[in-house]
Design an enzyme around this catalytic site. Structure first.
Site, PDB file in Angstrom:
ATOM      1  N   ARG A 181       0.898  -1.194  -0.017  1.00 32.94           N
ATOM      2  CA  ARG A 181      -0.030  -0.002   0.027  1.00 32.94           C
ATOM      3  C   ARG A 181       0.829   1.417   0.121  1.00 32.94           C
ATOM      4  O   ARG A 181       0.604   2.206  -0.749  1.00 32.94           O
ATOM      5  CB  ARG A 181      -1.194  -0.226   1.313  1.00 32.94           C
ATOM      6  CG  ARG A 181      -2.104  -1.033   1.110  1.00 32.94           C
ATOM      7  CD  ARG A 181      -3.196  -0.820  -0.282  1.00 32.94           C
ATOM      8  NE  ARG A 181      -3.969  -1.689  -0.570  1.00 32.94           N
ATOM      9  CZ  ARG A 181      -3.918  -2.572  -1.076  1.00 32.94           C
ATOM     10  NH1 ARG A 181      -2.890  -2.674  -2.061  1.00 32.94           N
ATOM     11  NH2 ARG A 181      -4.856  -3.644  -1.533  1.00 32.94           N
TER      12      ARG A 181
ATOM     13  N   GLU B 274       2.078   1.415  -3.361  1.00 34.35           N
ATOM     14  CA  GLU B 274       0.956   1.962  -4.297  1.00 34.35           C
ATOM     15  C   GLU B 274       0.735   3.576  -4.179  1.00 34.35           C
ATOM     16  O   GLU B 274       0.642   4.378  -4.966  1.00 34.35           O
ATOM     17  CB  GLU B 274      -0.062   1.073  -4.081  1.00 34.35           C
ATOM     18  CG  GLU B 274      -1.529   1.569  -4.781  1.00 34.35           C
ATOM     19  CD  GLU B 274      -2.673   0.982  -4.277  1.00 34.35           C
ATOM     20  OE1 GLU B 274      -3.232   0.595  -5.155  1.00 34.35           O
ATOM     21  OE2 GLU B 274      -2.848   0.599  -2.977  1.00 34.35           O
TER      22      GLU B 274
ATOM     23  N   SER C 279      14.648  15.278   3.039  1.00 29.99           N
ATOM     24  CA  SER C 279      15.803  14.413   3.613  1.00 29.99           C
ATOM     25  C   SER C 279      15.129  13.128   4.189  1.00 29.99           C
ATOM     26  O   SER C 279      14.087  13.360   4.941  1.00 29.99           O
ATOM     27  CB  SER C 279      16.539  15.109   4.663  1.00 29.99           C
ATOM     28  OG  SER C 279      17.498  14.386   5.379  1.00 29.99           O
TER      29      SER C 279
END
Length: 146
Positions: free
Chosen positions: A87, A90, A113
């Protein structure tokens, strides 16, 4: 002791003691997310924090020594299949360009960063189903011209 052996020893001891990352982080004095990352081999700890962590888990100096070693931050480059990890993959695939556009619009040309960075995972109770709140907080690093 390798980082892989260290990870296994820590996860086994944590499970045997019924400890949470929150409790272990409190005992060590570190954010549970950072401590977890170090225990999984992706960051290192100071000698003092490594000793406190291994003492809390009942582990020896070999594990503490492995916790202080600088990590090789490498991971499997294939698409993850674990549903939770996928996920996040995704999310970056769907919203990565959006994040880049919004960050560049607000800060200029640069990156966030992952070194000067913190992360927090929290639970937000909701009558329609509890929510996962993930906060990623990284210093903005502008690209420089030369």
């Amino acid at each position: 002791m390798t980082k892989t052996e260290m990870k296994t020893a820590i996860l086994d001891a944590k499970k045997a003691k019924g400890m949470t990352w929150e409790a272990l982080g409190g005992a060590v004095g570190l954010a549970p997310e950072f401590l977890c990352s170090a225990c999984l081999g992706m960051n290192s700890l100071s000698e003092a924090n490594a000793k406190t962590c291994t003492e809390a888990l009942g582990l020896g100096p070999d594990v503490a020594a492995a916790l202080t070693e600088f990590p090789k931050k490498v991971w499997d480059q294939t698409i993850p299949t674990d549903p939770l990890i996928y996920r996040f993959y995704e999310i970056v695939g769907v919203y990565g360009e959006t994040l880049k556009e919004v960050i560049h619009e607000q800060f200029g040309d640069g990156i966030m960063s992952a070194i000067d960075f913190s992360m927090d995972v929290a639970k937000q109770e909701d009558p329609k189903g509890d929510r996962v709140v993930v906060t990623l907080n990284g210093k903005f690093l502008p690209y420089k011209s030369w």
